[in-house]
Design a protein around this motif. Structure first.
Motif: not given
Length: 184
Positions: A32-37
């Motif tokens: 979804r193009g969401v930066e995640n950690t």
């Protein structure tokens, strides 16, 4: 948009339930193009909660930064004896060091809740996380995913989240990421 995936289980193994769910969430957010950690509690070095210490432990500073920088959180937890693991609650208690921030704690963060149990009582873990999140001034999403572990993975492939739970987890991710985009 930044997402934090919080693994509240003391699991490091990729093939563990939490490992498979972390991988699923990260993959879906990436698509979804969401930066995640990923915040993996087992690797964090978070000490027992103790505000009498002369200085805040470095692991706690790192945790607070990651939790505060994320726009949306996904909290994943197994159900242990009717609630979330004590180490998860201990970690969240360390958000107390952000009490004097403006805004304090997790004010206005959106949090998606996921809990799995061997039986049918995973909602108890959801309720525990919901109470904690609201005490930290966050908004829990109006949809959460309590899961029965025996139905969590495909019977013929125990490494793949079942299609029924994929639909629920995808809905949770969509609600979380759409809500944050609407309020920006």
């Amino acid at each position: 948009m930044k997402a934090l995936i919080f693994n509240g289980a003391l699991e490091r193994r990729q093939e563990s339930t939490s490992g498979k769910l972390l991988h699923y969430f990260s993959d879906q957010l990436n698509q979804r193009g969401v930066e995640n950690t990923i915040f993996n509690l087992a690797d964090s070095g978070i000490p027992l909660f103790d505000l009498s210490l002369n200085r805040v432990p470095n692991a706690v500073k790192i945790m607070n930064t990651q939790f505060l920088e994320a726009d949306v959180h996904f909290w994943l937890s197994p159900l242990y004896h009717g609630s979330i693991p004590g180490v998860m609650k201990n970690c969240l208690d360390w958000l107390e060091v952000s009490a004097k921030n403006k805004p304090a704690y997790l004010t206005d963060k959106h949090i998606g809740l996921v809990c799995w149990a061997d039986g049918v009582h995973a909602l108890q873990g959801i309720n525990a996380m919901d109470a904690i999140a609201k005490s930290l001034r966050a908004w829990t999403l109006p949809f959460s995913v309590p899961m029965m572990k025996s139905m969590l993975f495909e019977p013929d492939n125990p490494h793949v989240v079942s299609s029924a739970y994929q639909c629920k987890l995808d809905l949770l991710i969509d609600i979380a990421t759409k809500k944050r985009r609407e309020y920006r």
